[in-house]
Design a protein around this motif. Structure first.
Motif, PDB file in Angstrom:
ATOM      1  N   PRO A 153      71.938  89.116  84.785  1.00 62.73           N
ATOM      2  CA  PRO A 153      73.281  89.059  84.210  1.00 62.73           C
ATOM      3  C   PRO A 153      73.205  89.059  82.683  1.00 62.73           C
ATOM      4  O   PRO A 153      72.220  88.588  82.103  1.00 62.73           O
ATOM      5  N   VAL A 154      74.240  89.577  82.044  1.00 62.72           N
ATOM      6  CA  VAL A 154      74.281  89.550  80.575  1.00 62.72           C
ATOM      7  C   VAL A 154      74.759  88.180  80.080  1.00 62.72           C
ATOM      8  O   VAL A 154      74.578  87.837  78.913  1.00 62.72           O
ATOM      9  N   ALA A 155      75.348  87.401  80.974  1.00 61.99           N
ATOM     10  CA  ALA A 155      75.732  86.019  80.643  1.00 61.99           C
ATOM     11  C   ALA A 155      75.695  85.193  81.926  1.00 61.99           C
ATOM     12  O   ALA A 155      76.026  85.691  83.002  1.00 61.99           O
ATOM     13  N   ASN A 156      75.254  83.932  81.787  1.00 58.97           N
ATOM     14  CA  ASN A 156      75.145  83.041  82.947  1.00 58.97           C
ATOM     15  C   ASN A 156      75.636  81.659  82.536  1.00 58.97           C
ATOM     16  O   ASN A 156      74.998  80.976  81.753  1.00 58.97           O
ATOM     17  N   MET A 157      76.816  81.291  83.035  1.00 59.17           N
ATOM     18  CA  MET A 157      77.411  79.999  82.699  1.00 59.17           C
ATOM     19  C   MET A 157      77.138  79.026  83.838  1.00 59.17           C
ATOM     20  O   MET A 157      77.763  79.102  84.896  1.00 59.17           O
ATOM     21  N   TYR A 188      87.732  75.645  88.917  1.00 63.51           N
ATOM     22  CA  TYR A 188      86.797  74.977  89.831  1.00 63.51           C
ATOM     23  C   TYR A 188      87.539  74.067  90.807  1.00 63.51           C
ATOM     24  O   TYR A 188      88.703  73.710  90.616  1.00 63.51           O
ATOM     25  N   ASP A 189      86.799  73.651  91.846  1.00 69.58           N
ATOM     26  CA  ASP A 189      87.399  72.871  92.937  1.00 69.58           C
ATOM     27  C   ASP A 189      87.870  71.483  92.510  1.00 69.58           C
ATOM     28  O   ASP A 189      88.677  70.861  93.189  1.00 69.58           O
ATOM     29  N   ASN A 190      87.374  70.970  91.379  1.00 66.17           N
ATOM     30  CA  ASN A 190      87.769  69.636  90.925  1.00 66.17           C
ATOM     31  C   ASN A 190      88.929  69.661  89.937  1.00 66.17           C
ATOM     32  O   ASN A 190      89.281  68.629  89.353  1.00 66.17           O
ATOM     33  N   GLY A 191      89.505  70.851  89.697  1.00 72.75           N
ATOM     34  CA  GLY A 191      90.619  70.961  88.763  1.00 72.75           C
ATOM     35  C   GLY A 191      90.229  71.386  87.366  1.00 72.75           C
ATOM     36  O   GLY A 191      91.087  71.536  86.493  1.00 72.75           O
ATOM     37  N   ASP A 192      88.916  71.588  87.115  1.00 71.35           N
ATOM     38  CA  ASP A 192      88.481  72.036  85.790  1.00 71.35           C
ATOM     39  C   ASP A 192      88.855  73.492  85.553  1.00 71.35           C
ATOM     40  O   ASP A 192      88.700  74.344  86.450  1.00 71.35           O
ATOM     41  N   ILE A 193      89.318  73.771  84.332  1.00 72.99           N
ATOM     42  CA  ILE A 193      89.467  75.140  83.835  1.00 72.99           C
ATOM     43  C   ILE A 193      88.582  75.244  82.601  1.00 72.99           C
ATOM     44  O   ILE A 193      88.652  74.396  81.703  1.00 72.99           O
ATOM     45  N   LYS A 194      87.728  76.258  82.563  1.00 74.94           N
ATOM     46  CA  LYS A 194      86.851  76.461  81.403  1.00 74.94           C
ATOM     47  C   LYS A 194      87.070  77.871  80.863  1.00 74.94           C
ATOM     48  O   LYS A 194      87.087  78.842  81.638  1.00 74.94           O
ATOM     49  N   LEU A 195      87.226  77.952  79.541  1.00 74.60           N
ATOM     50  CA  LEU A 195      87.370  79.232  78.863  1.00 74.60           C
ATOM     51  C   LEU A 195      86.092  79.501  78.084  1.00 74.60           C
ATOM     52  O   LEU A 195      85.775  78.795  77.116  1.00 74.60           O
ATOM     53  N   PHE A 196      85.330  80.517  78.539  1.00 79.78           N
ATOM     54  CA  PHE A 196      84.052  80.854  77.923  1.00 79.78           C
ATOM     55  C   PHE A 196      84.248  82.000  76.936  1.00 79.78           C
ATOM     56  O   PHE A 196      84.828  83.026  77.295  1.00 79.78           O
ATOM     57  N   ASP A 197      83.768  81.810  75.723  1.00 84.00           N
ATOM     58  CA  ASP A 197      83.782  82.858  74.707  1.00 84.00           C
ATOM     59  C   ASP A 197      82.470  83.622  74.819  1.00 84.00           C
ATOM     60  O   ASP A 197      81.401  83.087  74.509  1.00 84.00           O
ATOM     61  N   LEU A 198      82.527  84.875  75.270  1.00 82.43           N
ATOM     62  CA  LEU A 198      81.302  85.636  75.508  1.00 82.43           C
ATOM     63  C   LEU A 198      80.661  86.114  74.206  1.00 82.43           C
ATOM     64  O   LEU A 198      79.465  86.390  74.171  1.00 82.43           O
ATOM     65  N   ARG A 199      81.446  86.205  73.150  1.00 85.72           N
ATOM     66  CA  ARG A 199      80.883  86.627  71.867  1.00 85.72           C
ATOM     67  C   ARG A 199      79.953  85.545  71.311  1.00 85.72           C
ATOM     68  O   ARG A 199      78.867  85.831  70.823  1.00 85.72           O
ATOM     69  N   ASN A 200      80.393  84.295  71.402  1.00 90.91           N
ATOM     70  CA  ASN A 200      79.608  83.184  70.854  1.00 90.91           C
ATOM     71  C   ASN A 200      78.820  82.426  71.917  1.00 90.91           C
ATOM     72  O   ASN A 200      78.095  81.483  71.595  1.00 90.91           O
ATOM     73  N   VAL A 203      81.712  77.339  75.236  1.00 92.16           N
ATOM     74  CA  VAL A 203      82.975  76.962  75.883  1.00 92.16           C
ATOM     75  C   VAL A 203      84.009  76.794  74.780  1.00 92.16           C
ATOM     76  O   VAL A 203      83.886  75.929  73.912  1.00 92.16           O
ATOM     77  N   ARG A 204      85.027  77.625  74.822  1.00 91.50           N
ATOM     78  CA  ARG A 204      86.053  77.622  73.772  1.00 91.50           C
ATOM     79  C   ARG A 204      87.089  76.527  74.009  1.00 91.50           C
ATOM     80  O   ARG A 204      87.658  75.970  73.070  1.00 91.50           O
ATOM     81  N   TRP A 205      87.342  76.245  75.298  1.00 93.26           N
ATOM     82  CA  TRP A 205      88.377  75.262  75.652  1.00 93.26           C
ATOM     83  C   TRP A 205      88.150  74.859  77.098  1.00 93.26           C
ATOM     84  O   TRP A 205      87.682  75.651  77.909  1.00 93.26           O
ATOM     85  N   GLU A 206      88.439  73.600  77.414  1.00 94.39           N
ATOM     86  CA  GLU A 206      88.424  73.183  78.825  1.00 94.39           C
ATOM     87  C   GLU A 206      89.522  72.171  79.071  1.00 94.39           C
ATOM     88  O   GLU A 206      89.981  71.472  78.183  1.00 94.39           O
ATOM     89  N   LYS A 207      89.944  72.138  80.325  1.00 98.57           N
ATOM     90  CA  LYS A 207      91.086  71.312  80.710  1.00 98.57           C
ATOM     91  C   LYS A 207      90.924  70.981  82.184  1.00 98.57           C
ATOM     92  O   LYS A 207      90.399  71.774  82.952  1.00 98.57           O
ATOM     93  N   ASN A 208      91.389  69.793  82.588  1.00 97.53           N
ATOM     94  CA  ASN A 208      91.418  69.457  84.010  1.00 97.53           C
ATOM     95  C   ASN A 208      92.867  69.304  84.447  1.00 97.53           C
ATOM     96  O   ASN A 208      93.632  68.557  83.838  1.00 97.53           O
ATOM     97  N   ILE A 209      93.262  70.044  85.496  1.00 99.30           N
ATOM     98  CA  ILE A 209      94.655  69.988  85.972  1.00 99.30           C
ATOM     99  C   ILE A 209      94.782  69.149  87.252  1.00 99.30           C
ATOM    100  O   ILE A 209      95.788  69.216  87.948  1.00 99.30           O
ATOM    101  N   LYS A 210      93.744  68.368  87.542  1.00 98.82           N
ATOM    102  CA  LYS A 210      93.758  67.324  88.580  1.00 98.82           C
ATOM    103  C   LYS A 210      93.683  67.826  90.014  1.00 98.82           C
ATOM    104  O   LYS A 210      93.389  67.069  90.920  1.00 98.82           O
ATOM    105  N   ASN A 211      93.940  69.107  90.249  1.00102.43           N
ATOM    106  CA  ASN A 211      93.801  69.663  91.590  1.00102.43           C
ATOM    107  C   ASN A 211      92.991  70.948  91.517  1.00102.43           C
ATOM    108  O   ASN A 211      92.998  71.631  90.488  1.00102.43           O
ATOM    109  N   GLY A 212      92.306  71.270  92.634  1.00 99.97           N
ATOM    110  CA  GLY A 212      91.475  72.469  92.681  1.00 99.97           C
ATOM    111  C   GLY A 212      92.210  73.693  92.170  1.00 99.97           C
ATOM    112  O   GLY A 212      93.370  73.919  92.507  1.00 99.97           O
TER     113      GLY A 212
END
Length: 358
Positions: A153-157, A188-200, A203-212
């Motif tokens: 892969p060109v990127a692996n998070m 993700y299943d735990n409510g996490d949202i992750k925004l990955f910046d592929l240029r850098n 992780v540019r931003w993350e948030k948990n919305i409490k539900n999958g």
């Protein structure tokens, strides 16, 4: 605001029962054809190609594969080739030429477990930069693939050391507005949202919305990040305004209790990114319009810029099935044409009217 006369209608134009579990469906670009993907009861995978002919859907081709197929995308292919990339239950990423689908044109063991979600960018004339595919898996990793590079892969998070492995349910590309920039959002299943910046590669931003998090989608892939919708298990969805990132508060958002059960999918109308459809676990579809606030940015008490969330208005809803609607795809070519599949083993072609009047 719409008047009652201008309300869109969601019309079930064609319905067809199939003999397998359907996990995904996608329009074949620049055609009246679509593909359905899933698995037979005997445990094998299936891709079927259908065409709309005189108000009916005709099966053109059925392709059986060794492993059940969970998800697919045309997003990284050219309009000339229209190759379908799929993720399967065994962790494989395959790219198929549907005209000659005996052997994949690209194949890699992408993950140790099922590929839950797939997206493509840089193909179909949508988004700048190289054509790439992103896959998210139960093994907790999110990987980006360039099919011109064979096995890696060109990127692996991956989860950082010491961090619990979470099941990645959904991935989406965005911010592909020039040759250098590109983002991947993962839920993700735990409510996490992750925004990955592929240029850098950060992780540019993350948030948990409490539900999958069942589904994430940018309103458009090929513009400077504007909005993101995330749907969840508990019947809610969240719309994030991605134009202004506050250092502590993050992105401004509005949430809506949309369905009485899981919101499985969200899909923005290709011809109008303020309109989107959510698909629910009770077999219903809800059509929404996002309204921007008078000002999208304001200063906080310290004078730092922060975003302002807009509002969402329900335009229409309809119940199609007693089973969850698992996939939904708007036609990129004909406004208001839509294909969806449910766990009642049916595929439905829908027409949504009056979308240019809301």
């Amino acid at each position: 605001m719409s008047t009652p006369l201008e309300k869109p209608q969601i019309i079930a134009h064609i319905q067809k029962s199939l003999n397998y579990t359907i996990f995904d469906s996608k329009w074949i670009p620049c055609s009246a054809k679509f593909v359905c993907m899933g698995n037979f009861a005997r445990g094998t995978g299936v891709i079927q190609i259908y065409e709309i002919q005189r108000g009916e859907v005709q099966l053109l081709k059925e392709i059986e594969k060794a492993k059940p197929i969970k998800c697919g995308t045309f997003g990284a292919t050219s309009l000339q080739q229209r190759h379908l990339a799929t993720g399967d239950f065994d962790g494989n990423l395959h790219v198929w030429n549907l005209e000659a689908a005996e052997v994949p044109v690209y194949s890699v063991k992408a993950h140790k477990e099922i590929v839950n979600s797939i997206d493509g960018v840089g193909g179909l004339g949508i988004g700048e930069g190289a054509p790439e595919i992103v896959t998210g898996s139960r093994d907790g990793t999110v990987k980006v693939w360039d099919t011109r590079q064979k096995d890696t892969p060109v990127a692996n998070m991956e989860p950082v050391e010491g961090e619990a492995k979470r099941d990645c349910w959904t991935v989406a590309f965005g911010n592909a507005f020039n040759e250098q920039d590109r983002c991947v959002c993962a839920g993700y299943d735990n409510g996490d949202i992750k925004l990955f910046d592929l240029r850098n590669m950060s992780v540019r931003w993350e948030k948990n919305i409490k539900n999958g998090v069942c589904c994430v989608e940018f309103d458009r892939k090929d513009i400077n990040m504007n909005k993101l919708v995330a749907t969840s298990l508990e019947g809610k969805f969240h719309v994030f305004d991605l134009r202004t990132l506050h250092p502590t508060k993050g992105f401004a958002s509005v949430s809506e209790k949309a369905h009485k059960s899981t919101v499985w999918q969200v899909r923005h109308l290709p011809q109008n990114r303020e309109i989107f459809m959510t698909a629910g676990g009770a077999g219903n579809l809800h059509l929404w319009k996002y309204e921007y606030p008078a000002q999208r940015c304001k200063k906080d008490a310290e004078g730092v810029d922060m975003g302002v969330a807009g509002t969402v208005n329900l335009l229409q809803n309809v119940t199609l099935s007693s089973q969850p609607i698992a996939s939904l795809d708007w036609s990129p070519d004909k406004q208001g044409l839509c294909v969806c599949t449910a766990f009642d083993q049916s595929v439905r072609v829908l027409i949504v009217t009056k979308l240019n009047r809301v």
